[in-house]
Write a protein that holds these residues in place. Structure first.
Motif, PDB file in Angstrom:
ATOM      1  N   ARG A 108       0.660 -42.421 -66.044  1.00 37.51           N
ATOM      2  CA  ARG A 108       1.807 -42.195 -65.163  1.00 37.51           C
ATOM      3  C   ARG A 108       1.363 -41.978 -63.723  1.00 37.51           C
ATOM      4  N   ALA A 109       0.303 -41.207 -63.539  1.00 36.05           N
ATOM      5  CA  ALA A 109      -0.190 -40.948 -62.182  1.00 36.05           C
ATOM      6  C   ALA A 109      -0.607 -42.240 -61.498  1.00 36.05           C
ATOM      7  N   LEU A 110      -1.295 -43.101 -62.232  1.00 36.77           N
ATOM      8  CA  LEU A 110      -1.756 -44.355 -61.663  1.00 36.77           C
ATOM      9  C   LEU A 110      -0.578 -45.278 -61.358  1.00 36.77           C
ATOM     10  N   ALA A 111       0.418 -45.296 -62.236  1.00 39.51           N
ATOM     11  CA  ALA A 111       1.570 -46.177 -62.050  1.00 39.51           C
ATOM     12  C   ALA A 111       2.445 -45.730 -60.887  1.00 39.51           C
ATOM     13  N   ARG A 112       2.464 -44.419 -60.603  1.00 42.33           N
ATOM     14  CA  ARG A 112       3.320 -43.866 -59.543  1.00 42.33           C
ATOM     15  C   ARG A 112       2.548 -43.612 -58.252  1.00 42.33           C
ATOM     16  N   ARG A 113       1.479 -44.347 -58.042  1.00 43.65           N
ATOM     17  CA  ARG A 113       0.642 -44.106 -56.861  1.00 43.65           C
ATOM     18  C   ARG A 113       1.335 -44.492 -55.562  1.00 43.65           C
ATOM     19  N   GLY A 114       2.329 -45.365 -55.632  1.00 48.70           N
ATOM     20  CA  GLY A 114       3.017 -45.804 -54.429  1.00 48.70           C
ATOM     21  C   GLY A 114       2.069 -46.535 -53.494  1.00 48.70           C
TER      22      GLY A 114
END
Length: 287
Positions: free
Chosen positions: A53-59
């Protein structure tokens, strides 16, 4: 080749295993990154789902993984499955037990030097191997012969990277000296011949009638992989077979293989295809 500036915004993802193994190195790397970047967001995921999730939501933030080879391969596999490798430049600060893959790719293993490379380095495009089950290989792929009694290798038939990390802890892999500046050499294989067909770009390099001791496939930086087959010898030593190609297919009796730090299989057929320049990795600007 892009060069980065301290105005970049970073997403720093800290591998919890590496933090527990070497908290001081993690702290040093985080301090250097925080002091040098315009904005730093730090994330310490507690499980693989949080990591993804953190990687996908890096913006718009540039992802920086602080961790060992397992964390590096997990990040690359996730970005590949998210179909985000083409648009993402990944950085890594190696911390933890196994750092041979990061080192072979050209990343400094000193936390300070690696963190400075994140801030001041440049983007370098590296080839990857992608198999027909969507698995990713950064460094050497090794196919050992079937294990002997009492030497059964654990496997990860699911292909999930966090289970592969468990396999890695059960099957230690000796760091090896790279044969090329950017890729590691395959480690020694257990004894015992196997009957495999190895095809490179549709041409058979070795067939089932010739037992083999080992097969290695190593991506390069030119859109082709090096394939080395060590035939089994009886009496006189058999000559090593070598070829270069974009697609490699191995088939035959059930076999397991080592991809980077993980063991997968058993499978009866697997095809790996070179993805030229698929991985954008931050390396020191002098490389």
């Amino acid at each position: 080749m892009a060069t980065f500036a301290t105005s970049d915004q970073l997403l720093v993802i800290i591998d919890p295993v590496s933090r527990r193994a070497d908290g001081e190195s993690v702290r040093i790397a985080k301090d250097v990154l925080s002091a040098g970047a315009a904005s730093t967001k730090v994330c310490v995921p507690e499980d693989p789902e949080e990591f993804a999730r953190a990687l996908a939501r890096r913006g718009s933030r540039r992802p920086v993984v602080i961790g060992d080879d397992r964390a590096l391969t997990r990040a690359v596999a996730l970005l590949h499955r998210q179909r985000a490798l083409a648009e993402c430049v990944l950085s890594v600060v190696p911390v933890g037990g196994s750092l041979s893959l990061a080192h072979a790719l050209g990343v400094p293993t000193s936390p300070v030097a690696a963190a400075r490379a994140v801030l001041e380095g440049s983007e370098r495009r590296l080839d990857l191997l992608v198999d027909d089950s969507d698995g990713v290989v950064l460094g050497a792929l090794r196919i050992p012969a079937p294990p002997t009694a009492g030497g059964v290798l654990p496997a990860d038939p699911s292909g999930r990277p966090w289970l592969q990390s468990l396999v890695r802890t059960l099957v230690p892999i000796r760091p090896s000296r790279p044969s090329r500046p950017s890729r590691p050499v395959a480690a020694p294989f257990p004894p015992g011949p196997a009957r495999l067909r190895v095809e490179v770009d549709g041409t058979t390099l070795v067939d089932l009638d010739q037992p083999v001791e080992a097969v290695s496939v190593t991506p390069g930086v030119s859109g082709s992989a090096e394939v080395v087959v060590r035939p089994s010898s009886v009496g006189a030593e058999a000559a090593v077979l070598q070829a270069y190609g974009r697609t490699v297919t191995v088939s035959g009796a059930d076999f397991r293989y080592r991809a980077d730090a993980a063991v997968a299989g058993p499978v009866r057929r697997r095809t790996w295809t070179v993805r030229a320049g698929a991985l954008a990795l931050t390396l020191p600007a002098t490389q």
